[in-house]
Design an enzyme around this catalytic site. Structure first.
Site, PDB file in Angstrom:
ATOM      1  N   SER A 142       0.917  -1.195  -0.017  1.00 50.95           N
ATOM      2  CA  SER A 142       0.038   0.089  -0.004  1.00 50.95           C
ATOM      3  C   SER A 142       1.012   0.862  -0.001  1.00 50.95           C
ATOM      4  O   SER A 142       2.222   1.070   0.313  1.00 50.95           O
ATOM      5  CB  SER A 142      -0.786   0.062   1.236  1.00 50.95           C
ATOM      6  OG  SER A 142      -1.315   1.357   1.505  1.00 50.95           O
ATOM      7  N   TYR A 155      -1.557  -1.389  10.352  1.00 50.29           N
ATOM      8  CA  TYR A 155      -1.539  -1.370   8.932  1.00 50.29           C
ATOM      9  C   TYR A 155      -0.482  -0.995   8.395  1.00 50.29           C
ATOM     10  O   TYR A 155       0.395  -1.204   7.597  1.00 50.29           O
ATOM     11  CB  TYR A 155      -2.926  -0.396   8.536  1.00 50.29           C
ATOM     12  CG  TYR A 155      -3.005  -0.809   6.977  1.00 50.29           C
ATOM     13  CD1 TYR A 155      -3.840  -2.090   6.649  1.00 50.29           C
ATOM     14  CD2 TYR A 155      -2.623   0.055   6.051  1.00 50.29           C
ATOM     15  CE1 TYR A 155      -4.105  -2.113   5.085  1.00 50.29           C
ATOM     16  CE2 TYR A 155      -3.068  -0.156   4.735  1.00 50.29           C
ATOM     17  CZ  TYR A 155      -3.797  -1.382   4.297  1.00 50.29           C
ATOM     18  OH  TYR A 155      -3.943  -1.326   2.858  1.00 50.29           O
TER      19      TYR A 155
HETATM   20  P1  NAD Z   1     -10.935  -6.928   0.432  1.00 45.07           P
HETATM   21  O1  NAD Z   1     -11.552  -6.817   1.650  1.00 45.07           O
HETATM   22  O2  NAD Z   1     -11.926  -6.708  -0.540  1.00 45.07           O
HETATM   23  O3  NAD Z   1     -10.313  -8.417   0.435  1.00 45.07           O
HETATM   24  C1  NAD Z   1      -9.533  -8.934   1.491  1.00 45.07           C
HETATM   25  C2  NAD Z   1      -9.326 -10.387   1.343  1.00 45.07           C
HETATM   26  O4  NAD Z   1      -8.657 -10.961   2.199  1.00 45.07           O
HETATM   27  C3  NAD Z   1     -10.733 -11.074   1.287  1.00 45.07           C
HETATM   28  O5  NAD Z   1     -10.427 -12.131   0.314  1.00 45.07           O
HETATM   29  C4  NAD Z   1     -10.686 -11.840   2.711  1.00 45.07           C
HETATM   30  O6  NAD Z   1     -11.697 -12.741   2.655  1.00 45.07           O
HETATM   31  C5  NAD Z   1      -9.316 -12.078   2.913  1.00 45.07           C
HETATM   32  N1  NAD Z   1      -9.159 -12.016   4.239  1.00 45.07           N
HETATM   33  C6  NAD Z   1      -9.230 -11.181   5.263  1.00 45.07           C
HETATM   34  N2  NAD Z   1      -8.758 -11.749   6.432  1.00 45.07           N
HETATM   35  C7  NAD Z   1      -8.141 -12.890   6.426  1.00 45.07           C
HETATM   36  C8  NAD Z   1      -7.671 -14.031   6.997  1.00 45.07           C
HETATM   37  N3  NAD Z   1      -7.311 -13.987   8.315  1.00 45.07           N
HETATM   38  N4  NAD Z   1      -7.162 -14.977   6.084  1.00 45.07           N
HETATM   39  C9  NAD Z   1      -7.228 -15.301   5.085  1.00 45.07           C
HETATM   40  N5  NAD Z   1      -7.935 -14.413   4.122  1.00 45.07           N
HETATM   41  C10 NAD Z   1      -8.310 -13.315   4.784  1.00 45.07           C
HETATM   42  O7  NAD Z   1      -9.764  -6.109   0.550  1.00 45.07           O
HETATM   43  P2  NAD Z   1      -8.786  -5.213  -0.674  1.00 45.07           P
HETATM   44  O8  NAD Z   1      -8.933  -3.841  -0.942  1.00 45.07           O
HETATM   45  O9  NAD Z   1      -9.180  -6.165  -1.656  1.00 45.07           O
HETATM   46  O10 NAD Z   1      -7.371  -5.637  -0.102  1.00 45.07           O
HETATM   47  C11 NAD Z   1      -6.496  -6.627  -0.555  1.00 45.07           C
HETATM   48  C12 NAD Z   1      -4.987  -5.960  -0.371  1.00 45.07           C
HETATM   49  O11 NAD Z   1      -4.913  -4.970  -0.904  1.00 45.07           O
HETATM   50  C13 NAD Z   1      -4.700  -5.960   1.291  1.00 45.07           C
HETATM   51  O12 NAD Z   1      -3.318  -6.229   1.644  1.00 45.07           O
HETATM   52  C14 NAD Z   1      -5.037  -4.169   1.300  1.00 45.07           C
HETATM   53  O13 NAD Z   1      -4.055  -3.822   2.488  1.00 45.07           O
HETATM   54  C15 NAD Z   1      -4.341  -3.782   0.036  1.00 45.07           C
HETATM   55  N6  NAD Z   1      -4.500  -2.403  -0.454  1.00 45.07           N
HETATM   56  C16 NAD Z   1      -5.763  -2.209  -0.431  1.00 45.07           C
HETATM   57  C17 NAD Z   1      -6.161  -0.690  -0.862  1.00 45.07           C
HETATM   58  C18 NAD Z   1      -7.667  -0.361  -1.243  1.00 45.07           C
HETATM   59  O14 NAD Z   1      -7.938   0.983  -1.203  1.00 45.07           O
HETATM   60  N7  NAD Z   1      -8.505  -1.288  -1.262  1.00 45.07           N
HETATM   61  C19 NAD Z   1      -4.956  -0.009  -0.951  1.00 45.07           C
HETATM   62  C20 NAD Z   1      -3.748  -0.302  -0.778  1.00 45.07           C
HETATM   63  C21 NAD Z   1      -3.634  -1.625  -0.576  1.00 45.07           C
END
Ligand code: NAD
Length: 242
Positions: A142, A155
């Protein structure tokens, strides 16, 4: 091409992970899904992916625990004795709280899923990647791996930490066919972000499609990117350039 490669994407039942899995399946990788969600949704995702005539597996192991990671690896090695070719460490979640009251249990859960899990999965799959002389490790970090925001102690700490892991693994795999990089998105419109957007007083974040992250993963898996390793690459619309 990537056809026939085995790809594990953690946290791929939703958001960015699901978009990466769908894209890698389009490129004819065999995919391994992981994460939580409603049974019906996950079944639909798998049915859809199987139309590609690829192998699809799903494991709902909890990656916030050491045991969950080890069980996932055992499950995968039972199906694929030479492990995975592409490892995308994506699973994660956000918890917002002032540092003084940040719950220790949340801290440990977040370190578990976003830092210890990438470490364990690299540890378990790297030996086979080395034997195969090819591998791609991509950590979905991120902009919070590079800069901080208030109330996001766990985070920001895990994402900064995973950049350290990315660099060490890159050095330990230099001059092999393996690369290890981190992708640092800004705000991506996914469920994780939806939960926060309501509480945001202004919309100055750069929102963009999850699919762009998947395309970036494809590029990092390509031969053109074979010399890109140990990099923490932003795709934040310039957010961290200020
Ligand atoms: P999301 O909530 O849509 O997806 C998260 C996924 O992780 C889901 O499939 C969930 O079931 C899984 N998960 C959660 N806890 C878990 C556990 N204990 N064991 C196994 N799986 C688990 O979120 P997203 O936005 O797609 O985020 C995905 C990645 O991208 C993360 O690492 C997040 O930090 C990063 N990210 C997201 C953003 C954003 O703005 N959405 C920005 C920067 C980075």
């Amino acid at each position: 091409g990537l056809a026939g490669k085995v790809a594990l994407v953690t946290g791929s039942t939703s958001g960015i992970g699901l978009s990466i899995v769908n894209h890698l399946a389009d490129l004819r990788c065999n995919v391994i899904l992981n994460g939580f969600g409603e049974t019906k949704h996950i079944e639909d995702v798998q049915t859809n992916l199987k139309r590609q005539n690829i192998k699809v597996n799903f494991f709902e192991d909890d990656l916030s625990t050491v045991q969950g990671n080890l069980t996932l690896c055992d499950n995968i090695y039972r199906i694929y004795p030479t492990g995975v070719d592409i490892l995308v460490n994506n699973a994660g979640f956000q918890h917002v709280s002032p540092v003084e009251t940040f719950p220790t249990a949340k801290w440990e859960q977040m370190i578990g899923i976003m830092l210890t899990s990438p470490f364990l999965l690299v540890q378990k799959f790297l030996p086979e990647m080395k034997r195969k002389e090819w591998g791609r490790i991509i950590n979905i970090s991120s902009v919070h791996g590079l800069v901080a925001s208030p109330y996001k102690a766990a985070y920001v700490s895990t994402k900064h930490g995973v950049h350290g892991l990315t660099k060490v693994v890159a050095l330990e795999t230099a001059e092999t066919g393996i690369t290890c990089n981190a992708i640092c998105p800004g705000f991506v419109d996914t469920p994780i972000y939806q939960k926060q957007v309501e509480s945001r007083s202004q919309t100055d974040g750069c929102s963009y499609d999850e699919a762009l992250v998947a395309k970036f993963v494809e590029f990092l898996c390509s031969e053109a990117a074979s010399q890109i390793t140990g990099s923490c690459l932003t795709m934040d619309g310039g957010w961290t350039a200020r």
